[in-house]
Design a protein around this motif. Structure first.
Motif, PDB file in Angstrom:
ATOM      1  N   SER A  54       0.828  -1.201   0.000  1.00 52.00           N
ATOM      2  CA  SER A  54       0.000   0.000   0.000  1.00 52.00           C
ATOM      3  C   SER A  54       0.873   1.265   0.000  1.00 52.00           C
ATOM      4  O   SER A  54       0.610   2.210  -0.748  1.00 52.00           O
ATOM      5  CB  SER A  54      -0.920  -0.013   1.217  1.00 52.00           C
ATOM      6  N   PHE A  58       1.184   3.851  -3.169  1.00 49.27           N
ATOM      7  CA  PHE A  58       0.856   5.255  -2.912  1.00 49.27           C
ATOM      8  C   PHE A  58       2.003   6.171  -3.344  1.00 49.27           C
ATOM      9  O   PHE A  58       1.777   7.181  -4.027  1.00 49.27           O
ATOM     10  CB  PHE A  58       0.535   5.462  -1.430  1.00 49.27           C
ATOM     11  N   ILE A  62       1.776   9.022  -6.246  1.00 53.18           N
ATOM     12  CA  ILE A  62       2.091  10.425  -5.933  1.00 53.18           C
ATOM     13  C   ILE A  62       3.260  10.910  -6.785  1.00 53.18           C
ATOM     14  O   ILE A  62       3.243  12.014  -7.317  1.00 53.18           O
ATOM     15  CB  ILE A  62       2.409  10.585  -4.430  1.00 53.18           C
ATOM     16  N   LEU A  90      -4.711   2.553  -7.328  1.00 53.45           N
ATOM     17  CA  LEU A  90      -4.885   2.978  -5.944  1.00 53.45           C
ATOM     18  C   LEU A  90      -6.067   2.261  -5.298  1.00 53.45           C
ATOM     19  O   LEU A  90      -5.985   1.813  -4.149  1.00 53.45           O
ATOM     20  CB  LEU A  90      -5.078   4.492  -5.867  1.00 53.45           C
ATOM     21  N   SER A  93      -5.056  -1.335  -4.621  1.00 54.08           N
ATOM     22  CA  SER A  93      -4.110  -1.383  -3.513  1.00 54.08           C
ATOM     23  C   SER A  93      -4.829  -1.223  -2.176  1.00 54.08           C
ATOM     24  O   SER A  93      -4.559  -1.959  -1.225  1.00 54.08           O
ATOM     25  CB  SER A  93      -3.066  -0.282  -3.686  1.00 54.08           C
ATOM     26  N   ASN A  94      -5.738  -0.271  -2.107  1.00 50.48           N
ATOM     27  CA  ASN A  94      -6.500  -0.074  -0.868  1.00 50.48           C
ATOM     28  C   ASN A  94      -7.396  -1.275  -0.576  1.00 50.48           C
ATOM     29  O   ASN A  94      -7.573  -1.656   0.583  1.00 50.48           O
ATOM     30  CB  ASN A  94      -7.332   1.201  -0.945  1.00 50.48           C
TER      31      ASN A  94
END
Length: 109
Positions: A54, A58, A62, A90, A93-94
């Motif tokens: 995660s 991230f 970013i 994202l 991944s979450n």
């Protein structure tokens, strides 16, 4: 006049974000914000691979968006839209992180 107001607001927001980043960095380096156990899954310090993935995803997202933003600033264009692939990455991944958290909670309880 409106254009100048927009540039003023933009400069203020950039200054605010830079100040915020500086405060967080100072607290990290002084030890007032602890990163101990940030990748631990349990209070006893067990390693959690879902937190690692995660965090890495991230940072990748970013970084990619920041590079696109720097290109936009260099060409004085608008901020880029967030690519759908980054949003899907994202979200996935979450989802993996939350699924791992739910599974660990159910196994512990």
């Amino acid at each position: 006049m409106v254009w100048q107001l927009g540039e003023l607001i933009q400069a203020c927001l950039i200054a605010w974000m830079a100040a915020l980043a500086a405060v967080v960095a100072m607290k990290l380096f002084s030890g007032r914000i602890s990163l101990n156990g940030i990748l631990a899954a349990t209070p006893n310090g067990g390693f959690d691979p879902t937190r690692v993935q995660s965090a890495l995803i991230f940072l990748f997202i970013i970084g990619g968006y920041a590079l696109q933003g720097l290109d936009a600033v260099a060409t004085r264009g608008p901020m880029p839209e967030i690519p759908e692939t980054l949003l899907v990455l994202l979200t996935g991944s979450n989802g993996v992180y939350l699924t791992g958290k739910i599974v660990r909670h159910r196994m512990a309880g």
